[in-house]
Design a protein around this motif. Sequence first.
Motif, PDB file in Angstrom:
ATOM      1  N   ILE A 196       0.834  -1.205   0.000  1.00  0.00           N
ATOM      2  CA  ILE A 196       0.000   0.000   0.000  1.00  0.00           C
ATOM      3  C   ILE A 196       0.870   1.256   0.000  1.00  0.00           C
ATOM      4  CG2 ILE A 196      -1.662   1.322   1.360  1.00  0.00           C
ATOM      5  CD1 ILE A 196      -2.845  -1.340   2.270  1.00  0.00           C
ATOM      6  N   VAL A 197       1.924   1.269   0.843  1.00  0.00           N
ATOM      7  CA  VAL A 197       2.830   2.418   0.892  1.00  0.00           C
ATOM      8  C   VAL A 197       3.526   2.593  -0.453  1.00  0.00           C
ATOM      9  CG1 VAL A 197       4.918   3.347   1.962  1.00  0.00           C
ATOM     10  CG2 VAL A 197       3.162   2.262   3.371  1.00  0.00           C
ATOM     11  N   GLY A 198       3.966   1.466  -1.060  1.00  0.00           N
ATOM     12  CA  GLY A 198       4.609   1.559  -2.367  1.00  0.00           C
ATOM     13  C   GLY A 198       3.674   2.089  -3.439  1.00  0.00           C
ATOM     14  N   MET A 199       2.410   1.650  -3.417  1.00  0.00           N
ATOM     15  CA  MET A 199       1.431   2.153  -4.387  1.00  0.00           C
ATOM     16  C   MET A 199       1.192   3.640  -4.190  1.00  0.00           C
ATOM     17  SD  MET A 199      -1.331  -0.951  -4.499  1.00  0.00           S
ATOM     18  CE  MET A 199      -2.443   0.032  -5.504  1.00  0.00           C
ATOM     19  N   ALA A 200       1.125   4.097  -2.926  1.00  0.00           N
ATOM     20  CA  ALA A 200       0.924   5.526  -2.667  1.00  0.00           C
ATOM     21  C   ALA A 200       2.097   6.354  -3.190  1.00  0.00           C
ATOM     22  CB  ALA A 200       0.726   5.753  -1.171  1.00  0.00           C
ATOM     23  N   VAL A 204       2.022   9.160  -6.316  1.00  0.00           N
ATOM     24  CA  VAL A 204       2.545  10.522  -6.183  1.00  0.00           C
ATOM     25  C   VAL A 204       3.595  10.787  -7.258  1.00  0.00           C
ATOM     26  CG1 VAL A 204       3.862  12.077  -4.693  1.00  0.00           C
ATOM     27  CG2 VAL A 204       2.035  10.653  -3.726  1.00  0.00           C
ATOM     28  N   TYR A 205       4.457   9.818  -7.468  1.00  0.00           N
ATOM     29  CA  TYR A 205       5.507   9.978  -8.474  1.00  0.00           C
ATOM     30  C   TYR A 205       4.908  10.100  -9.878  1.00  0.00           C
ATOM     31  CZ  TYR A 205       9.501   8.927 -11.436  1.00  0.00           C
ATOM     32  OH  TYR A 205      10.467   8.969 -12.402  1.00  0.00           O
ATOM     33  N   ILE A 206       3.900   9.294 -10.195  1.00  0.00           N
ATOM     34  CA  ILE A 206       3.272   9.363 -11.520  1.00  0.00           C
ATOM     35  C   ILE A 206       2.577  10.699 -11.726  1.00  0.00           C
ATOM     36  CG2 ILE A 206       1.437   8.370 -12.932  1.00  0.00           C
ATOM     37  CD1 ILE A 206       2.149   5.638 -11.745  1.00  0.00           C
ATOM     38  N   PHE A 211       2.521  16.091 -14.482  1.00  0.00           N
ATOM     39  CA  PHE A 211       2.417  17.548 -14.571  1.00  0.00           C
ATOM     40  C   PHE A 211       3.770  18.228 -14.760  1.00  0.00           C
ATOM     41  CE2 PHE A 211      -1.488  16.400 -12.295  1.00  0.00           C
ATOM     42  CZ  PHE A 211      -2.426  17.087 -13.054  1.00  0.00           C
ATOM     43  N   THR A 212       4.784  17.458 -14.966  1.00  0.00           N
ATOM     44  CA  THR A 212       6.111  18.025 -15.211  1.00  0.00           C
ATOM     45  C   THR A 212       6.418  17.922 -16.702  1.00  0.00           C
ATOM     46  OG1 THR A 212       6.844  17.371 -13.024  1.00  0.00           O
ATOM     47  CG2 THR A 212       8.547  17.931 -14.626  1.00  0.00           C
TER      48      THR A 212
END
Length: 220
Positions: A196-200, A204-206, A211-212
């Motif tokens: 779950i932490v890895g998916m979160a 965020v990274y995606i 938007f970059t």
Amino acid sequence: MVKLLSNSFTTAASIILLHLLSSVSRVNAVALTTPIAANERLCFFADVDKAGEKIGFYYAVQSGGSFEISFDIKDPNDKILLDGQSERQGDYVLTANTVGEYAFCFTNEESTVTQKLVDFDIMVENEPRREASARPGQIADHTSELEESIVRLNGMLHSIKRTQRYFHTRENRGFSIVKSTQIKILWFGVLESLAIVGMAIGQVYILQTFFTRTGRLYKV
């Protein structure tokens, strides 16, 4: 006179009973519980002083893996009398035809990681024949009845002992399964939390990379 005869008969019966209790069987027993590491071979030894003695061998795997282990029994001449592969428990009675040291070995080859806990019992037993009474009559009759009663009680005690061993093994195996299940649930929960932490973090990274553009970060 009657009282005197009664007291004499009671004393004689008591002496006979004590003699039977002390001479019905002579048993040398070793009951142990030992851990056996993965790929380990562990042997125990029992001495037989007289040919024809009975050897009782009982074992049960209490915990570890699938509760399976291999064993073999060798006589003083290194001849294999009995062996088994990947068995959970066994109860055997052998006749020792050779005087000397008998080897009882366990081999944990079924597992490369898991340690096994084995409960076993080695008994060397000699049951001498009852000698005939020097005074035939009523005393001999009562001796026979007492001997039959003792044999029945001995059989009942052995039956109770086997039942206790069965429930003891079932309890230990059930506890081992519950403990193993608890450990699996704990690790499953830890891995689920990490996922779950890895998916979160991945989300965020995606979103951040989405938007970059061309090195510039647009604020929304």
